[in-house]
Motif scaffolding. Structure first.
Motif, PDB file in Angstrom:
ATOM      1  N   LEU A 165       0.897  -1.245  -0.098  1.00  0.00           N
ATOM      2  CA  LEU A 165       0.005  -0.036   0.125  1.00  0.00           C
ATOM      3  C   LEU A 165       0.866   1.415   0.111  1.00  0.00           C
ATOM      4  O   LEU A 165       0.552   2.197  -0.691  1.00  0.00           O
ATOM      5  CB  LEU A 165      -1.164   0.188   1.056  1.00  0.00           C
ATOM      6  N   ALA A 166       2.091   1.278   0.550  1.00  0.00           N
ATOM      7  CA  ALA A 166       2.710   2.270   0.785  1.00  0.00           C
ATOM      8  C   ALA A 166       3.399   2.652  -0.526  1.00  0.00           C
ATOM      9  O   ALA A 166       3.519   4.027  -1.002  1.00  0.00           O
ATOM     10  CB  ALA A 166       4.002   2.009   1.743  1.00  0.00           C
ATOM     11  N   VAL A 167       3.779   1.669  -1.393  1.00  0.00           N
ATOM     12  CA  VAL A 167       4.498   1.887  -2.711  1.00  0.00           C
ATOM     13  C   VAL A 167       3.262   2.167  -3.550  1.00  0.00           C
ATOM     14  O   VAL A 167       3.647   3.308  -4.367  1.00  0.00           O
ATOM     15  CB  VAL A 167       4.950   0.585  -3.317  1.00  0.00           C
ATOM     16  N   SER A 168       2.171   1.823  -3.529  1.00  0.00           N
ATOM     17  CA  SER A 168       0.917   2.220  -4.485  1.00  0.00           C
ATOM     18  C   SER A 168       0.506   3.690  -4.171  1.00  0.00           C
ATOM     19  O   SER A 168       0.244   4.442  -5.111  1.00  0.00           O
ATOM     20  CB  SER A 168      -0.317   1.144  -4.186  1.00  0.00           C
ATOM     21  N   ALA A 169       0.433   3.883  -2.943  1.00  0.00           N
ATOM     22  CA  ALA A 169       0.044   5.306  -2.645  1.00  0.00           C
ATOM     23  C   ALA A 169       1.173   6.340  -2.741  1.00  0.00           C
ATOM     24  O   ALA A 169       0.959   7.435  -3.389  1.00  0.00           O
ATOM     25  CB  ALA A 169      -0.305   5.420  -1.078  1.00  0.00           C
ATOM     26  N   PHE A 170       2.476   6.155  -2.832  1.00  0.00           N
ATOM     27  CA  PHE A 170       3.371   6.962  -2.997  1.00  0.00           C
ATOM     28  C   PHE A 170       3.361   7.210  -4.384  1.00  0.00           C
ATOM     29  O   PHE A 170       3.727   8.328  -5.062  1.00  0.00           O
ATOM     30  CB  PHE A 170       4.689   6.650  -2.610  1.00  0.00           C
ATOM     31  N   CYS A 171       3.366   6.161  -5.494  1.00  0.00           N
ATOM     32  CA  CYS A 171       3.580   6.139  -6.621  1.00  0.00           C
ATOM     33  C   CYS A 171       1.942   6.654  -7.289  1.00  0.00           C
ATOM     34  O   CYS A 171       1.731   6.936  -8.587  1.00  0.00           O
ATOM     35  CB  CYS A 171       3.706   4.670  -7.501  1.00  0.00           C
ATOM     36  N   ASN A 172       1.202   6.904  -6.453  1.00  0.00           N
ATOM     37  CA  ASN A 172      -0.440   7.557  -6.753  1.00  0.00           C
ATOM     38  C   ASN A 172      -0.983   6.318  -7.604  1.00  0.00           C
ATOM     39  O   ASN A 172      -1.485   6.851  -8.783  1.00  0.00           O
ATOM     40  CB  ASN A 172      -0.186   8.936  -7.683  1.00  0.00           C
ATOM     41  N   ALA A 173      -0.911   5.055  -7.626  1.00  0.00           N
ATOM     42  CA  ALA A 173      -1.119   4.133  -8.581  1.00  0.00           C
ATOM     43  C   ALA A 173      -2.460   3.751  -8.132  1.00  0.00           C
ATOM     44  O   ALA A 173      -3.117   3.217  -8.999  1.00  0.00           O
ATOM     45  CB  ALA A 173      -0.242   2.799  -8.433  1.00  0.00           C
ATOM     46  N   GLY A 174      -2.990   3.784  -6.866  1.00  0.00           N
ATOM     47  CA  GLY A 174      -4.477   3.423  -6.505  1.00  0.00           C
ATOM     48  C   GLY A 174      -4.844   2.042  -6.399  1.00  0.00           C
ATOM     49  O   GLY A 174      -5.974   1.735  -6.244  1.00  0.00           O
ATOM     50  N   PHE A 175      -3.849   1.163  -6.571  1.00  0.00           N
ATOM     51  CA  PHE A 175      -4.125  -0.158  -6.317  1.00  0.00           C
ATOM     52  C   PHE A 175      -3.706  -0.844  -4.940  1.00  0.00           C
ATOM     53  O   PHE A 175      -3.157  -0.138  -3.968  1.00  0.00           O
ATOM     54  CB  PHE A 175      -3.136  -1.165  -7.000  1.00  0.00           C
ATOM     55  N   ASP A 176      -4.709  -1.826  -4.317  1.00  0.00           N
ATOM     56  CA  ASP A 176      -4.428  -2.255  -2.996  1.00  0.00           C
ATOM     57  C   ASP A 176      -4.671  -3.797  -3.288  1.00  0.00           C
ATOM     58  O   ASP A 176      -5.174  -4.312  -4.139  1.00  0.00           O
ATOM     59  CB  ASP A 176      -5.402  -1.769  -2.139  1.00  0.00           C
ATOM     60  N   ASN A 177      -4.179  -4.637  -2.243  1.00  0.00           N
ATOM     61  CA  ASN A 177      -4.276  -5.979  -2.177  1.00  0.00           C
ATOM     62  C   ASN A 177      -5.355  -6.667  -0.978  1.00  0.00           C
ATOM     63  O   ASN A 177      -5.028  -7.568  -0.519  1.00  0.00           O
ATOM     64  CB  ASN A 177      -3.054  -6.551  -1.970  1.00  0.00           C
ATOM     65  N   LEU A 178      -6.283  -5.595  -0.881  1.00  0.00           N
ATOM     66  CA  LEU A 178      -7.151  -5.877   0.454  1.00  0.00           C
ATOM     67  C   LEU A 178      -8.593  -6.394  -0.098  1.00  0.00           C
ATOM     68  O   LEU A 178      -9.395  -6.564   0.813  1.00  0.00           O
ATOM     69  CB  LEU A 178      -7.355  -4.590   0.961  1.00  0.00           C
ATOM     70  N   GLY A 179      -8.935  -6.387  -1.264  1.00  0.00           N
ATOM     71  CA  GLY A 179     -10.079  -6.731  -1.949  1.00  0.00           C
ATOM     72  C   GLY A 179     -10.806  -5.617  -2.934  1.00  0.00           C
ATOM     73  O   GLY A 179      -9.931  -5.112  -3.348  1.00  0.00           O
ATOM     74  N   SER A 180     -11.961  -5.878  -2.966  1.00  0.00           N
ATOM     75  CA  SER A 180     -12.576  -5.124  -4.345  1.00  0.00           C
ATOM     76  C   SER A 180     -13.194  -3.768  -3.719  1.00  0.00           C
ATOM     77  O   SER A 180     -13.841  -2.961  -4.499  1.00  0.00           O
ATOM     78  CB  SER A 180     -13.718  -5.949  -4.922  1.00  0.00           C
ATOM     79  N   ASN A 181     -13.204  -3.484  -2.354  1.00  0.00           N
ATOM     80  CA  ASN A 181     -13.750  -2.362  -1.861  1.00  0.00           C
ATOM     81  C   ASN A 181     -12.675  -1.198  -1.670  1.00  0.00           C
ATOM     82  O   ASN A 181     -13.165  -0.107  -0.850  1.00  0.00           O
ATOM     83  CB  ASN A 181     -14.475  -2.639  -0.667  1.00  0.00           C
ATOM     84  N   SER A 182     -11.555  -1.274  -2.053  1.00  0.00           N
ATOM     85  CA  SER A 182     -10.615  -0.310  -1.773  1.00  0.00           C
ATOM     86  C   SER A 182     -10.329  -0.228  -0.394  1.00  0.00           C
ATOM     87  O   SER A 182     -10.259  -0.971   0.201  1.00  0.00           O
ATOM     88  CB  SER A 182     -10.852   0.852  -2.654  1.00  0.00           C
ATOM     89  N   LEU A 183     -10.428   1.355   0.092  1.00  0.00           N
ATOM     90  CA  LEU A 183     -10.233   1.531   1.569  1.00  0.00           C
ATOM     91  C   LEU A 183     -11.493   1.680   2.368  1.00  0.00           C
ATOM     92  O   LEU A 183     -11.382   2.740   3.097  1.00  0.00           O
ATOM     93  CB  LEU A 183      -9.146   2.651   1.552  1.00  0.00           C
ATOM     94  N   LYS A 184     -12.682   1.424   1.786  1.00  0.00           N
ATOM     95  CA  LYS A 184     -13.938   1.726   2.382  1.00  0.00           C
ATOM     96  C   LYS A 184     -13.927   1.258   3.806  1.00  0.00           C
ATOM     97  O   LYS A 184     -14.792   1.720   4.679  1.00  0.00           O
ATOM     98  CB  LYS A 184     -15.052   1.294   1.403  1.00  0.00           C
ATOM     99  N   ALA A 185     -13.283   0.011   4.078  1.00  0.00           N
ATOM    100  CA  ALA A 185     -13.443  -0.569   5.362  1.00  0.00           C
ATOM    101  C   ALA A 185     -12.817   0.380   6.451  1.00  0.00           C
ATOM    102  O   ALA A 185     -12.743   0.335   7.704  1.00  0.00           O
ATOM    103  CB  ALA A 185     -12.770  -1.857   5.387  1.00  0.00           C
ATOM    104  N   PHE A 186     -11.996   1.552   5.988  1.00  0.00           N
ATOM    105  CA  PHE A 186     -10.855   2.171   6.694  1.00  0.00           C
ATOM    106  C   PHE A 186     -11.306   3.417   6.626  1.00  0.00           C
ATOM    107  O   PHE A 186     -10.662   4.604   6.933  1.00  0.00           O
ATOM    108  CB  PHE A 186      -9.591   2.208   6.316  1.00  0.00           C
ATOM    109  N   VAL A 187     -12.817   3.782   6.247  1.00  0.00           N
ATOM    110  CA  VAL A 187     -13.192   5.289   6.236  1.00  0.00           C
ATOM    111  C   VAL A 187     -13.200   6.123   7.344  1.00  0.00           C
ATOM    112  O   VAL A 187     -12.841   7.402   7.219  1.00  0.00           O
ATOM    113  CB  VAL A 187     -14.592   5.281   5.702  1.00  0.00           C
ATOM    114  N   LEU A 188     -13.262   5.531   8.636  1.00  0.00           N
ATOM    115  CA  LEU A 188     -13.187   6.318   9.790  1.00  0.00           C
ATOM    116  C   LEU A 188     -11.742   5.993  10.491  1.00  0.00           C
ATOM    117  O   LEU A 188     -11.763   6.487  11.843  1.00  0.00           O
ATOM    118  CB  LEU A 188     -14.485   5.916  10.620  1.00  0.00           C
ATOM    119  N   ASN A 189     -10.814   5.531   9.652  1.00  0.00           N
ATOM    120  CA  ASN A 189      -9.490   5.237  10.572  1.00  0.00           C
ATOM    121  C   ASN A 189      -8.814   6.110  10.295  1.00  0.00           C
ATOM    122  O   ASN A 189      -7.980   6.545   9.203  1.00  0.00           O
ATOM    123  CB  ASN A 189      -8.978   3.979   9.978  1.00  0.00           C
ATOM    124  N   PRO A 190      -8.420   7.080  11.270  1.00  0.00           N
ATOM    125  CA  PRO A 190      -7.394   8.181  11.313  1.00  0.00           C
ATOM    126  C   PRO A 190      -5.961   7.867  10.897  1.00  0.00           C
ATOM    127  O   PRO A 190      -5.444   8.703   9.807  1.00  0.00           O
ATOM    128  CB  PRO A 190      -7.442   9.114  12.506  1.00  0.00           C
TER     129      PRO A 190
END
Length: 457
Positions: A165-190
């Motif tokens: 996730l660190a590589v993907s986010a810094f490169c502005n790639a937008g991919f994650d390996n957490l499933g098909s819901n992107s970061l919706k499970a972390f919507v309230l995680n500061p």
């Protein structure tokens, strides 16, 4: 092959480097050895689409990375995103420097173009600093993500997911390996929101600005007495313009997202004030070409999605991992508009005249960008008559701006639709001006003609 490469212009070689990585990556990720045994059935074109998105650091995907690719496939995906963010040319160059090999003048010019650097002054040091900044920020961010990920996923998966996730986010790639819901499970995680938002911001800020900031901070800390104005003045005019424009876009974007969505029960209406602002801020940051989502864009108001498309087109800063037309283009257009309203003969910022060459390039980028976008959108309407036109426009803007957000449309595209989106992602990553020059660049003699004036209304 070498003779053919030498005949190509700098921009053509830069464009070809991305094509080579895409072809190699798609072949590797289409191999069964990179897939889970019980993975959903996929085709080569599915992997090609995802690899184009990875190398072009976009984030649009026809299937979730974590559902199809095993550990090896995800490592290859991470490498492709890193190459996409930094560029194959810079990787080859730093390998040569590490082996103490010299590069010739042609290779030096190619590297300058890949890094978005105007001159060759201390090019080797600049390149090594780019990699130090990249790997340093990614490593620190991954450690912070592990605070949440290790208890959640276990030691092995927690560490790996954090780096992915660190590589993907810094490169502005937008991919994650957490499933098909992107970061919706972390919507309230500061913690997750804060770290990912910083990574997106850091990658999209531009390496030249980071080096300028480090240099200015060093002077700031050694200055006695410490003066903020001295630190500000030590920054280049480009860095000042980038930082000021970024701050304005983030502030207005957060405020407008909160205003349009605060009453929407399907997105943020049921959150408290702090949570609403956190979600609004994260969405504003991710629209700078990152592609992560903590809310569904099918649930947001149409006015919000229009706002997001405007932010996607703006993009990030020059010389970074972000796409779009770049904030510098937006800033120059604003300064040009202001100069015309004031009746000024020159476009001025901080008592400095913006070069006419820069203004011409700005207008060229905008014309080419919107021309390609318009043609692609019309073609999408023709080949996808059953899909929502608004969702298609959102998808097209997301692709050419290399953002990667979608109104759950990507997997529904036909073969023709996917080809159009792939072309948009490629043009968006390589850069409108680079693609245009690689197609049309010819050496012409400069001829001076008599000037004339035209009435514009």
């Amino acid at each position: 092959m070498l003779t053919f490469m030498k005949r190509l212009s700098i921009t053509q070689r830069l464009t070809l480097s991305f094509l080579l990585v895409i072809v190699m990556g798609s072949l590797l990720l289409s191999l069964p050895i990179t897939h889970y045994q019980n993975a959903p059935q996929t085709t080569y074109l599915d992997h090609l689409f995802n690899v184009v998105s990875m190398v072009c650091v976009t984030g649009l995907s026809v299937f979730a990375v974590g559902d199809v690719y095993n550990g090896l496939g995800q490592v290859i995906s991470m490498i492709l995103m890193q190459i996409g963010g930094l560029g194959l040319v810079t990787i080859l160059a730093i390998s040569s420097f590490a082996l103490r090999k010299k590069i010739n003048l042609s290779e030096s010019r190619l590297l300058q173009s890949a890094l978005g650097k105007d001159d060759s002054y201390r090019l080797k040091d600049y390149l090594f600093n780019v990699y130090k900044i990249t790997f340093g920020i990614e490593a620190v961010a991954a450690l912070l993500l592990m605070i949440d990920f290790i208890p959640r996923f276990g030691l092995g998966h927690g560490v790996f997911n954090a780096f992915f996730l660190a590589v993907s986010a810094f490169c502005n790639a937008g991919f994650d390996n957490l499933g098909s819901n992107s970061l919706k499970a972390f919507v309230l995680n500061p913690l997750i929101n804060g770290v990912i938002a910083f990574l997106i911001f850091a990658g999209g800020l531009g390496f030249a600005v980071w080096m300028d900031l480090f240099r200015g901070l060093k002077n700031y800390l050694t200055d006695k007495p410490i003066r903020y104005k001295a630190f500000q003045k030590s920054l280049s005019l480009q860095s000042q313009l980038v930082l000021n424009t970024t701050a304005i876009v983030l502030f207005l974007g957060t405020l407008l997202t909160w205003y349009t969505e605060s009453g929407n029960p399907d997105t943020i209406a049921h959150y408290n004030g702090f949570q609403q602002l956190m979600v609004s801020f994260f969405q504003t940051v991710t629209m700078r070409t990152a592609g992560f989502a903590t809310i569904s864009y099918t649930a947001t108001d149409f006015s919000t999605n229009v706002l997001y498309m405007i932010q996607m087109i703006m993009g990030g800063s020059p010389g970074g991992t972000a796409g779009g037309v770049k904030l510098m283009v937006v800033a120059v257009i604003f300064l040009l508009f202001r100069a015309e309203l004031k009746g000024q003969d020159n476009v001025v910022y901080a008592n400095r005249i913006i070069a006419s060459k820069t203004i011409k390039q700005t207008l060229t980028i905008l014309i080419f960008f919107f021309s390609v976008l318009s043609i692609a959108y019309i073609l999408l309407l023709e080949v996808e008559p059953t899909l929502d036109p608004n969702a298609l426009l959102f998808e097209a803007v997301s692709a050419i701006a290399t953002v990667g957000v979608s109104m759950d449309l990507t997997a529904k595209l036909s073969l023709a639709g996917r080809i159009i989106i792939m072309l948009l992602m490629f043009i968006g990553r390589v850069g409108p001006i680079t693609v245009l020059l690689s197609l049309m660049q010819k050496k012409t003699k400069s001829v001076h003609y008599a000037s004339t004036e035209l009435s514009l209304g």
